[in-house]
Scaffold this active site. Structure first.
Site, PDB file in Angstrom:
ATOM      1  N   CYS A   1       0.836  -1.208   0.000  1.00 12.81           N
ATOM      2  CA  CYS A   1       0.000   0.000   0.000  1.00 12.81           C
ATOM      3  C   CYS A   1       0.866   1.252   0.000  1.00 12.81           C
ATOM      4  O   CYS A   1       1.657   1.474   0.916  1.00 12.81           O
ATOM      5  CB  CYS A   1      -0.915  -0.008   1.216  1.00 12.81           C
ATOM      6  SG  CYS A   1      -1.941   1.476   1.356  1.00 12.81           S
ATOM      7  N   PHE A   2       0.731   2.069  -1.024  1.00 11.58           N
ATOM      8  CA  PHE A   2       1.674   3.181  -1.197  1.00 11.58           C
ATOM      9  C   PHE A   2       1.522   4.303  -0.182  1.00 11.58           C
ATOM     10  O   PHE A   2       2.417   5.117  -0.021  1.00 11.58           O
ATOM     11  CB  PHE A   2       1.664   3.726  -2.621  1.00 11.58           C
ATOM     12  CG  PHE A   2       0.320   4.061  -3.245  1.00 11.58           C
ATOM     13  CD1 PHE A   2      -0.811   4.341  -2.494  1.00 11.58           C
ATOM     14  CD2 PHE A   2       0.204   4.094  -4.634  1.00 11.58           C
ATOM     15  CE1 PHE A   2      -2.018   4.664  -3.097  1.00 11.58           C
ATOM     16  CE2 PHE A   2      -0.995   4.438  -5.250  1.00 11.58           C
ATOM     17  CZ  PHE A   2      -2.111   4.708  -4.478  1.00 11.58           C
TER      18      PHE A   2
END
Length: 202
Positions: free
Chosen positions: A41-42
């Site tokens: 998840c960025f």
């Protein structure tokens, strides 16, 4: 006479071009370099890199976005479907006189779990894969060297991280940028934390 900003910035041309949501090329400060990584998840990846490498330690810019797929101008929804082939990723512009590419990659291998293919914590799918997207031959060699070393000394031969050329980059939608700064109680992948590994051998 050009103003200060026009003297400091030039079009980004190292490796693949950076593209904004509208397909427009982004800018890169003169003398800086670019690193692109995917580690789940960025939101958390960006947050951790900004916290570790603030402007005083060499990070000049950081953007979350999509790379490694085969669809033009992907949206968050389409990337999350797994159908575009993109990874959620972070692209940083950095000052190599303050922080090296090698240091950025060593941090990469400390802040996520590179041993779980296509997942980080509870997040499952190819968009959450661990990957290093290199922008030139020098970065490719450094990425391979660092990966070999941390695989032996930190991760006991279990690393599944891809090391592949950077393709087209697309900035994620505006609301994803600096998400955890704007939403302090927002979701953070539980696999995103700094592990306390011993220094690598020289």
């Amino acid at each position: 006479m050009p103003n200060l900003l026009s003297r400091l910035f030039r079009p980004f041309t190292t490796g693949a071009l950076r593209f904004g949501p509208e397909g427009t090329a982004m800018a890169q400060p003169v003398g800086s370099q670019v690193a692109t990584v995917a580690a789940g998840c960025f939101w958390g990846v960006e947050h951790m890199y900004r916290r570790e490498f603030g402007s005083e330690r060499g990070l000049l810019d950081a953007r979350v976005g999509y790379i490694g797929g085969d669809t033009k101008n992907p949206s968050y929804r389409s990337v999350c479907s797994g159908g575009t082939g993109h990874a959620e990723a972070l692209q940083v512009v950095f000052d190599p006189e303050k922080v090296t590419y090698r240091q950025l990659l060593e941090f990469f291998y400390k802040m996520h779990d590179p041993t779980t293919p296509n997942m980080q914590g509870p997040d499952i799918g190819s968009q959450y894969r661990s990957a290093i997207f290199y922008h030139d031959d020098e970065q490719a060699q450094i990425a391979k060297d660092v990966t070999d070393k941390v695989n032996k000394e930190w991760w006991k031969g279990k690393i599944t991280t891809e090391i592949i050329p950077a393709g087209e980059w697309y900035d994620a939608e505006t609301y994803h940028q600096l998400y955890l700064d704007k939403n302090p109680g927002g979701y953070e992948c539980p696999s995103h934390f700094l592990r306390k590994f011993p220094p690598l051998s020289s």
